[in-house]
Scaffold this motif. Sequence first.
Motif, PDB file in Angstrom:
ATOM      1  N   ILE A 135       0.656  -1.087  -0.057  1.00 36.35           N
ATOM      2  CA  ILE A 135       0.018   0.050  -0.057  1.00 36.35           C
ATOM      3  C   ILE A 135       0.844   1.352   0.031  1.00 36.35           C
ATOM      4  N   ASP A 136       0.338   2.202  -0.693  1.00 38.27           N
ATOM      5  CA  ASP A 136       1.196   3.453  -0.883  1.00 38.27           C
ATOM      6  C   ASP A 136       0.597   4.470   0.191  1.00 38.27           C
ATOM      7  N   PHE A 137       1.130   4.281   1.357  1.00 37.74           N
ATOM      8  CA  PHE A 137       0.972   5.072   2.627  1.00 37.74           C
ATOM      9  C   PHE A 137       1.696   6.412   2.509  1.00 37.74           C
ATOM     10  N   PRO A 138       1.136   7.443   3.194  1.00 38.84           N
ATOM     11  CA  PRO A 138      -0.126   7.288   3.946  1.00 38.84           C
ATOM     12  C   PRO A 138      -1.321   7.609   3.029  1.00 38.84           C
ATOM     13  N   VAL A 139      -2.270   6.783   3.039  1.00 41.46           N
ATOM     14  CA  VAL A 139      -3.390   6.628   2.469  1.00 41.46           C
ATOM     15  C   VAL A 139      -4.548   7.817   2.921  1.00 41.46           C
ATOM     16  N   CYS A 140      -4.359   8.024   4.301  1.00 31.64           N
ATOM     17  CA  CYS A 140      -5.230   9.250   4.890  1.00 31.64           C
ATOM     18  C   CYS A 140      -5.181  10.573   3.837  1.00 31.64           C
ATOM     19  N   LYS A 141      -3.926  10.706   3.299  1.00 30.33           N
ATOM     20  CA  LYS A 141      -3.797  11.953   2.697  1.00 30.33           C
ATOM     21  C   LYS A 141      -4.995  12.125   1.667  1.00 30.33           C
ATOM     22  N   HIS A 142      -5.455  10.880   0.905  1.00 30.81           N
ATOM     23  CA  HIS A 142      -6.602  11.060  -0.094  1.00 30.81           C
ATOM     24  C   HIS A 142      -7.554  11.420   0.539  1.00 30.81           C
ATOM     25  N   LEU A 143      -7.898  10.848   1.452  1.00 32.29           N
ATOM     26  CA  LEU A 143      -9.231  10.953   2.399  1.00 32.29           C
ATOM     27  C   LEU A 143      -9.222  12.356   2.957  1.00 32.29           C
ATOM     28  N   PHE A 144      -8.166  13.089   3.350  1.00 29.75           N
ATOM     29  CA  PHE A 144      -8.386  14.494   3.861  1.00 29.75           C
ATOM     30  C   PHE A 144      -8.015  15.270   2.547  1.00 29.75           C
ATOM     31  N   ASN A 145      -7.752  14.932   1.604  1.00 30.83           N
ATOM     32  CA  ASN A 145      -7.671  15.891   0.206  1.00 30.83           C
ATOM     33  C   ASN A 145      -9.151  16.136   0.028  1.00 30.83           C
ATOM     34  N   GLY A 146     -10.122  15.046   0.062  1.00 27.84           N
ATOM     35  CA  GLY A 146     -11.576  15.342   0.034  1.00 27.84           C
ATOM     36  C   GLY A 146     -11.970  16.458   1.179  1.00 27.84           C
ATOM     37  N   PHE A 147     -11.601  16.146   2.236  1.00 24.40           N
ATOM     38  CA  PHE A 147     -12.080  17.103   3.273  1.00 24.40           C
ATOM     39  C   PHE A 147     -11.494  18.669   2.861  1.00 24.40           C
ATOM     40  N   LYS A 148     -10.191  18.607   2.365  1.00 25.29           N
ATOM     41  CA  LYS A 148      -9.705  19.860   1.924  1.00 25.29           C
ATOM     42  C   LYS A 148     -10.752  20.655   0.856  1.00 25.29           C
ATOM     43  N   LYS A 149     -11.220  19.912   0.049  1.00 27.78           N
ATOM     44  CA  LYS A 149     -12.136  20.411  -1.199  1.00 27.78           C
ATOM     45  C   LYS A 149     -13.131  21.066  -0.434  1.00 27.78           C
ATOM     46  N   VAL A 150     -13.856  20.837   0.408  1.00 26.75           N
ATOM     47  CA  VAL A 150     -15.021  20.993   1.128  1.00 26.75           C
ATOM     48  C   VAL A 150     -14.669  22.325   1.881  1.00 26.75           C
ATOM     49  N   PHE A 151     -13.801  22.016   2.753  1.00 31.92           N
ATOM     50  CA  PHE A 151     -13.600  23.155   3.805  1.00 31.92           C
ATOM     51  C   PHE A 151     -12.719  24.339   3.295  1.00 31.92           C
ATOM     52  N   LYS A 152     -12.192  24.197   2.120  1.00 32.42           N
ATOM     53  CA  LYS A 152     -11.290  25.111   1.595  1.00 32.42           C
ATOM     54  C   LYS A 152     -10.195  25.632   2.429  1.00 32.42           C
ATOM     55  N   ALA A 153      -9.699  24.728   3.362  1.00 34.25           N
ATOM     56  CA  ALA A 153      -8.285  24.775   3.943  1.00 34.25           C
ATOM     57  C   ALA A 153      -7.253  23.707   3.565  1.00 34.25           C
ATOM     58  N   ASP A 154      -6.108  24.185   4.257  1.00 32.77           N
ATOM     59  CA  ASP A 154      -5.013  23.147   3.739  1.00 32.77           C
ATOM     60  C   ASP A 154      -4.285  22.390   4.923  1.00 32.77           C
ATOM     61  N   TYR A 155      -3.664  21.381   4.541  1.00 35.98           N
ATOM     62  CA  TYR A 155      -3.107  20.445   5.712  1.00 35.98           C
ATOM     63  C   TYR A 155      -2.063  20.157   5.237  1.00 35.98           C
ATOM     64  N   GLU A 156      -1.251  19.829   6.400  1.00 41.04           N
ATOM     65  CA  GLU A 156       0.297  18.845   6.241  1.00 41.04           C
ATOM     66  C   GLU A 156       0.318  17.807   7.028  1.00 41.04           C
ATOM     67  N   ILE A 157       0.768  16.546   6.738  1.00 44.36           N
ATOM     68  CA  ILE A 157       1.095  15.538   7.353  1.00 44.36           C
ATOM     69  C   ILE A 157       2.599  15.765   8.116  1.00 44.36           C
ATOM     70  N   LYS A 158       2.757  15.904   9.203  1.00 48.81           N
ATOM     71  CA  LYS A 158       4.086  15.962   9.728  1.00 48.81           C
ATOM     72  C   LYS A 158       4.814  14.516  10.217  1.00 48.81           C
ATOM     73  N   ASP A 159       4.015  13.814  10.341  1.00 51.84           N
ATOM     74  CA  ASP A 159       4.403  12.576  11.034  1.00 51.84           C
ATOM     75  C   ASP A 159       3.334  11.288  10.947  1.00 51.84           C
ATOM     76  N   ALA A 160       3.932  10.160  10.543  1.00 54.83           N
ATOM     77  CA  ALA A 160       2.808   9.191  10.319  1.00 54.83           C
ATOM     78  C   ALA A 160       3.379   7.796  10.889  1.00 54.83           C
ATOM     79  N   MET A 161       2.371   7.192  11.473  1.00 56.87           N
ATOM     80  CA  MET A 161       2.693   5.939  12.130  1.00 56.87           C
ATOM     81  C   MET A 161       3.060   4.766  11.036  1.00 56.87           C
TER      82      MET A 161
END
Length: 519
Positions: A481-507
Motif C-alpha cells: 500500500i502507498d501510505f499514508p493513504v489518509c492524505k487522499h481522504l483528507f484531500n476530500g476534506f480539503k475541497k469542502v472546507f477550503k483549508a490546507d493541511y500537512e502530514i508532519k508525522d505518520a505511524m
Amino acid sequence: MEKILVVGAGAIGGITGAFIADKGYDVTLFDVDEKHVDKINKDGLLIDGIRGKKRIKVKAVKRIKGKYDVVFIAVKSQYTKDALKRVLPHLNKDGIVVSLQNSINEEVIASKVGIENTIGCVIGWSATNVKAGHLKFTSEGEFIIGKLNGKMDEKVEKVRNLLQNVAPVKVTNNIMGYLWAKLLINSAIASIGAIANANLGGIVRKKKSLVALAMVADELVRVAEKVGIELEKFEGLDPSFFKIDSYDDFKRVLAILKIAGKRHAGLRSTILQDLEKGRKTEIDYLNGYVEKKAMEEGIETRLNKEIIKIIKEMEAGKRKLGYENIEDVLKLVNIPQKWLNFKEKELELALFNLPEKLKFEAAANMAGVFLMGSVAAFSKAFERITSSIIGKLFIRKSEWEISNIVLSKFLENAGENIAKMIKEGYDLKEGANEMAKAMLLFFNNANMENSVKARKGIIEIEARNCIFLNGSEKINIKEKIDFPVCKHLFNGFKKVFKADYEIKDAMCKNGKSCVFEIK
C-alpha cells in the motif's frame, strides 16, 4: 561480578534468587525465618513442582552485610518499609531496587532510592512454601518489568538479563498499567475470598458471592480509569471486560468469573490465610491502596470501603469468619432484582458479548480490514490484465500500482462526501478550524485516539491507532500500500472546507503517531 540481594526467601523471592544463582551470579538470600536460612545453607534450596525437582546451592543470611548492586524485595507489603530500612545502608550508589511483591510498593521504594533506581515488576507465575528449605513451583508465567517514568535504559536491561534466568521477561513503558491490572484482580478475589470464607471455586459456585465478586471488580476497574490509569491486559484478561453498564455486561462478567473459578478452583485468598493464622493481612495494601487513591480523587467506593471495614473487624477479632458476611457486601450492591435472579443457562453465551467500547473498536477495525481487503481483491483482478500481452504493451503498471490509484480516488471521493455530511449535519463553515473539527469527528468515529493543539494560526492534531494501517497489517499487505493513504481522504476534506493541511508525522512511516497541521 555484580552482587545481588533478595530480601524475603519465600516462594517468589527464594525461587527467583536460586535460579539466578544457579546461572553463576553472586546472590544472597535474606530471611527472618532462621530455620529456613539454616536449611538452605546446610542442604541447598529444594525446588520442585512443574519444572521437576532440583536442589540449588545459594547463600542465605539472617543479617545483611556488605554492599549490593541489585536488590529484589519479596516480602509482604506491610513489611516494605522495614525491608527498605534494612537494605538502604547496604545499597551501592545508583543501586537498583526491584519489587517482587503484591500490591503497588514501587512508589514507596522510589521515595527512598529515587525513581531512576526503582523498577516495578508484575509476576505471572506462581509458587508456594512447602517447609523450611523447600519451595514448590506451581505454575508458569512471565515477568513484566518497567520504570515508573516509562524509561527504557541500561538498568531495566540489567534486571531483564537477571530475571530471564527464571522466566520470560517482558519490558513495558506502562508498568503502572500492569501493576494496577494485577492489583485489581488480587483485590477483588482476595477480599471476597476472605469475606465468603471460600476458595475461588467456592466463590463462583454460590450466586451471592459470585455477584459480589463481579460488582467489586466493576467498582475497582472504574476507580482505576477515573484515577487516570491506562490498564493493561494481565494474563490474557482485559480489565475493561469487568465493567458493568448493562444486564448483558453483568452476565458476561459472571461467565468470565465462573470460567476462572473452574480453572483455578483451589486458589485460596492470601487475606483469608492470614486471618486463619491470626496474622495481620495485606488489606491496607490491596483494597486499601485503591481506596487511598479513590479518596485523593474524590471517588466514592461503597463496596470497597465496606470490604475494608469487614476485614478490619475480622483482623481485630470483632467478626467471625463465615459465608454470611457476604450479605453485608450485597446490601450495598445497587442493581435491579431481575439481575440477581439470573439463570445459569443465560451465562453460556454471555461470554461472547463484548463491552460497548470494544464493540465500537471492533467495528472500526473491521472497516479498515474491509477496505484493505477490497484493495487486495482489486489487485487480484487487475493481475489478469497487467500480466496479459495487452497490459504489458499498453498499461505498463503493476496490479498494485493500479490498485493504489483506485484506492486514492475512492478515498478522496469518500472524504469529500464525508466532509459534506459533517459540514451540513453540524452546520460547519469553511476554514481551518472547521476542517479540524471535522477531522476530529472522523478520528473519534474511527476509534482513533487523538489530541489537539492550537498555535500561531496552526491547528495540530495528533492521532493514533490508524484503522488503515491496522487493516493492512492484519491481512499482510502493508508493504503493497502507498501510505499514508489518509492524505487522499483528507484531500476530500480539503475541497469542502477550503483549508490546507500537512502530514508532519505518520505511524505508517514509523512515527509514534500521526500528526496533522491544518492551516
